[in-house]
Write a protein that holds these residues in place. Structure first.
Motif, PDB file in Angstrom:
ATOM      1  N   HIS A 207     -24.455  57.202  35.643  1.00  0.00           N
ATOM      2  CA  HIS A 207     -25.260  56.316  34.554  1.00  0.00           C
ATOM      3  C   HIS A 207     -24.579  55.953  34.254  1.00  0.00           C
ATOM      4  O   HIS A 207     -22.988  56.673  33.830  1.00  0.00           O
ATOM      5  CB  HIS A 207     -25.268  57.519  33.419  1.00  0.00           C
ATOM      6  N   VAL A 208     -24.627  54.472  33.818  1.00  0.00           N
ATOM      7  CA  VAL A 208     -23.455  53.612  34.328  1.00  0.00           C
ATOM      8  C   VAL A 208     -23.483  52.538  32.769  1.00  0.00           C
ATOM      9  O   VAL A 208     -24.677  52.276  32.757  1.00  0.00           O
ATOM     10  CB  VAL A 208     -22.984  52.773  35.184  1.00  0.00           C
ATOM     11  N   TYR A 209     -22.614  52.890  32.098  1.00  0.00           N
ATOM     12  CA  TYR A 209     -22.729  51.818  30.867  1.00  0.00           C
ATOM     13  C   TYR A 209     -21.669  50.339  30.977  1.00  0.00           C
ATOM     14  O   TYR A 209     -20.135  51.132  31.525  1.00  0.00           O
ATOM     15  CB  TYR A 209     -23.085  52.213  29.803  1.00  0.00           C
ATOM     16  N   LEU A 210     -21.653  49.253  30.297  1.00  0.00           N
ATOM     17  CA  LEU A 210     -21.000  48.436  30.455  1.00  0.00           C
ATOM     18  C   LEU A 210     -20.261  48.792  28.120  1.00  0.00           C
ATOM     19  O   LEU A 210     -20.709  48.635  27.930  1.00  0.00           O
ATOM     20  CB  LEU A 210     -21.321  47.402  30.267  1.00  0.00           C
ATOM     21  N   LYS A 211     -18.443  48.692  28.063  1.00  0.00           N
ATOM     22  CA  LYS A 211     -17.999  48.176  27.340  1.00  0.00           C
ATOM     23  C   LYS A 211     -17.406  47.674  27.225  1.00  0.00           C
ATOM     24  O   LYS A 211     -16.712  47.831  27.905  1.00  0.00           O
ATOM     25  CB  LYS A 211     -17.220  49.967  27.221  1.00  0.00           C
ATOM     26  N   LEU A 212     -17.464  45.997  26.100  1.00  0.00           N
ATOM     27  CA  LEU A 212     -16.889  44.870  26.365  1.00  0.00           C
ATOM     28  C   LEU A 212     -16.447  44.825  25.501  1.00  0.00           C
ATOM     29  O   LEU A 212     -16.840  45.086  24.163  1.00  0.00           O
ATOM     30  CB  LEU A 212     -17.969  43.911  26.502  1.00  0.00           C
ATOM     31  N   VAL A 213     -15.121  44.747  25.661  1.00  0.00           N
ATOM     32  CA  VAL A 213     -13.900  44.767  23.430  1.00  0.00           C
ATOM     33  C   VAL A 213     -13.811  42.866  23.633  1.00  0.00           C
ATOM     34  O   VAL A 213     -13.858  42.194  24.864  1.00  0.00           O
ATOM     35  CB  VAL A 213     -12.652  44.946  24.655  1.00  0.00           C
ATOM     36  N   VAL A 214     -14.662  42.727  22.516  1.00  0.00           N
ATOM     37  CA  VAL A 214     -14.010  41.567  21.664  1.00  0.00           C
ATOM     38  C   VAL A 214     -13.915  40.946  20.454  1.00  0.00           C
ATOM     39  O   VAL A 214     -13.280  42.637  19.434  1.00  0.00           O
ATOM     40  CB  VAL A 214     -15.701  40.995  21.898  1.00  0.00           C
ATOM     41  N   ALA A 215     -13.407  39.673  20.158  1.00  0.00           N
ATOM     42  CA  ALA A 215     -13.162  39.975  18.838  1.00  0.00           C
ATOM     43  C   ALA A 215     -14.072  38.835  17.889  1.00  0.00           C
ATOM     44  O   ALA A 215     -13.971  38.773  17.005  1.00  0.00           O
ATOM     45  CB  ALA A 215     -10.945  39.950  18.472  1.00  0.00           C
ATOM     46  N   THR A 216     -14.386  37.436  18.668  1.00  0.00           N
ATOM     47  CA  THR A 216     -14.760  36.660  17.956  1.00  0.00           C
ATOM     48  C   THR A 216     -16.101  36.169  19.046  1.00  0.00           C
ATOM     49  O   THR A 216     -16.242  36.734  19.797  1.00  0.00           O
ATOM     50  CB  THR A 216     -13.752  35.506  18.427  1.00  0.00           C
ATOM     51  N   GLU A 217     -16.563  35.308  18.452  1.00  0.00           N
ATOM     52  CA  GLU A 217     -18.166  34.820  18.772  1.00  0.00           C
ATOM     53  C   GLU A 217     -17.456  34.461  19.894  1.00  0.00           C
ATOM     54  O   GLU A 217     -18.566  34.706  21.210  1.00  0.00           O
ATOM     55  CB  GLU A 217     -18.090  33.337  17.799  1.00  0.00           C
ATOM     56  N   ASP A 218     -16.213  33.242  20.136  1.00  0.00           N
ATOM     57  CA  ASP A 218     -16.438  32.631  22.010  1.00  0.00           C
ATOM     58  C   ASP A 218     -16.106  34.639  22.613  1.00  0.00           C
ATOM     59  O   ASP A 218     -16.666  34.155  23.665  1.00  0.00           O
ATOM     60  CB  ASP A 218     -14.634  32.590  22.025  1.00  0.00           C
ATOM     61  N   ASP A 219     -15.674  35.255  22.462  1.00  0.00           N
ATOM     62  CA  ASP A 219     -15.539  36.877  23.369  1.00  0.00           C
ATOM     63  C   ASP A 219     -16.890  36.697  24.018  1.00  0.00           C
ATOM     64  O   ASP A 219     -17.115  36.764  24.515  1.00  0.00           O
ATOM     65  CB  ASP A 219     -14.918  37.463  22.480  1.00  0.00           C
ATOM     66  N   ALA A 220     -17.386  37.425  22.448  1.00  0.00           N
ATOM     67  CA  ALA A 220     -18.714  38.012  22.920  1.00  0.00           C
ATOM     68  C   ALA A 220     -19.964  36.459  23.990  1.00  0.00           C
ATOM     69  O   ALA A 220     -20.543  36.712  24.906  1.00  0.00           O
ATOM     70  CB  ALA A 220     -19.527  37.499  21.254  1.00  0.00           C
ATOM     71  N   GLU A 221     -19.872  35.495  23.625  1.00  0.00           N
ATOM     72  CA  GLU A 221     -20.280  34.371  24.881  1.00  0.00           C
ATOM     73  C   GLU A 221     -19.316  34.299  25.394  1.00  0.00           C
ATOM     74  O   GLU A 221     -20.442  34.493  26.742  1.00  0.00           O
ATOM     75  CB  GLU A 221     -20.004  32.901  24.571  1.00  0.00           C
ATOM     76  N   GLU A 222     -18.731  35.323  25.753  1.00  0.00           N
ATOM     77  CA  GLU A 222     -17.784  35.471  28.083  1.00  0.00           C
ATOM     78  C   GLU A 222     -18.481  36.242  27.256  1.00  0.00           C
ATOM     79  O   GLU A 222     -19.511  36.946  29.362  1.00  0.00           O
ATOM     80  CB  GLU A 222     -16.667  35.432  27.799  1.00  0.00           C
ATOM     81  N   ALA A 223     -18.390  37.228  27.107  1.00  0.00           N
ATOM     82  CA  ALA A 223     -19.424  39.179  27.442  1.00  0.00           C
ATOM     83  C   ALA A 223     -20.511  38.901  27.740  1.00  0.00           C
ATOM     84  O   ALA A 223     -20.585  39.269  28.477  1.00  0.00           O
ATOM     85  CB  ALA A 223     -19.118  39.952  25.729  1.00  0.00           C
ATOM     86  N   LEU A 224     -21.514  37.753  27.023  1.00  0.00           N
ATOM     87  CA  LEU A 224     -22.857  37.654  27.777  1.00  0.00           C
ATOM     88  C   LEU A 224     -23.562  36.936  29.402  1.00  0.00           C
ATOM     89  O   LEU A 224     -23.791  37.187  29.480  1.00  0.00           O
ATOM     90  CB  LEU A 224     -23.810  36.671  26.890  1.00  0.00           C
ATOM     91  N   GLU A 225     -21.951  36.386  29.097  1.00  0.00           N
ATOM     92  CA  GLU A 225     -21.768  35.799  30.422  1.00  0.00           C
ATOM     93  C   GLU A 225     -21.905  37.030  32.020  1.00  0.00           C
ATOM     94  O   GLU A 225     -22.216  36.784  33.014  1.00  0.00           O
ATOM     95  CB  GLU A 225     -20.949  34.318  30.741  1.00  0.00           C
TER      96      GLU A 225
END
Ligand code: SF4
Length: 284
Positions: A207-225
């Motif tokens: 089973h695989v999941y992604l756990k993306l470390v973010v701090a800001t809205e910009d980071d979240a946008e990069e996470a979505l990309e």
């Protein structure tokens, strides 16, 4: 007999991701292919906190005496060669015996094994089959590899995990890959850190999941990309956003914002329970 260089081996509560709250044995291997010096820093800057600690290396006799850092990689001593002497090379048999000692009932009950790092899927892949085949590990039901998602599984290890993860009539087992792919806020280059083909192959072994470390809205946008890139390659797992913050002062600055970003984008939120519960001290 196989050996693994062990940075830490401890019993705690899993504070992150799918198994948050589950009592877990943490096996932290030594070595990483990244440095992640950008966490908690302004864009383009690198943390130098560890430099000051390394200057005082002779003061620290054990891992637990090392200072925590508020920027950069919070598990720096598990890969920085200047701290390598704090991490013994142990046989897989000695590791299995030590695990039995730290389990509360000296046997596996509902505990889960977390193999973390550093980056646990570097060369130690060749030693895990010996460890997991040790007689005292046979009742273990669930393993998570906490990886940065850049290391391919060797064909031998993939086959081993596929066989290990097969449900037996008296035991149901599961392998999980918790992939903390590094975004640019880590300081690592996306071309080195985002490896969708590697992560998609993990799906053949567990089973695989992604756990993306973010701090800001910009980071979240990069996470979505980044998620789009993984999806295009065939990734089907869940995605968690997790706040930056290996120390409480940083974590509390952004945990609520990251939870709100996760809700806004329809993603899961992962806490870092070890920070509010245990201040993220070594061994937690
Ligand atoms: S990948 Fe993980 S262990 Fe390696 S440097 Fe980055 S945060 Fe630290």
């Amino acid at each position: 007999m196989s050996k693994i260089k062990i940075a830490e081996l401890f019993y705690s509560i899993q504070g992150e991701g799918r198994y948050m709250g589950v009592p877990s044995v943490f096996l932290r291997t030594f070595g990483c292919n990244f440095k992640c010096a950008g966490f908690g820093m302004n864009k383009g800057e690198s943390s130098v906190e560890v430099e000051a600690i390394a200057q005082r290396i002779t003061e620290f006799k054990t891992y637990n005496e090392l200072p925590l850092v508020s920027t950069g990689c919070d598990s720096y001593a598990s890969w920085d060669p200047r701290f390598k002497d704090l991490s013994p090379m142990l046989t897989t048999s000695a590791i299995a015996e030590r695990i039995m000692e730290i389990l509360p009932y000296k046997r596996w009950e509902d505990e889960h094994l977390v193999i973390t790092g550093g980056e646990p899927l570097l060369g130690w892949q060749r030693a895990y089959p010996d460890l997991l085949s040790h007689p005292s590990m046979l009742k273990l039901k669930e393993i998570t590899f906490e990886t940065n998602g850049t290391q391919k599984l060797t064909p031998e290890f993939k086959t081993f995990l596929q066989e290990w993860g097969q449900n037996l009539p008296f035991l149901s087992r599961e392998v999980t890959f918790s992939v903390s792919a590094k975004l640019s806020c880590s300081g690592e280059q996306p071309s080195e850190a985002i490896k969708p083909d590697v992560v998609c192959e993990y799906q053949e072994a567990g089973h695989v999941y992604l756990k993306l470390v973010v701090a800001t809205e910009d980071d979240a946008e990069e996470a979505l990309e980044a998620v789009d890139i993984y999806r295009a390659e065939g990734f089907t797992g869940n995605v968690y956003l997790m706040p930056v913050g290996g120390v409480e002062s940083v974590y509390t600055l952004n945990n609520r914002r990251v939870a709100e970003l996760a809700m806004k984008h329809g993603l899961r939120y992962s806490d870092r329970l070890q920070v509010p519960l245990f201040k993220n001290e070594w061994g937690t």
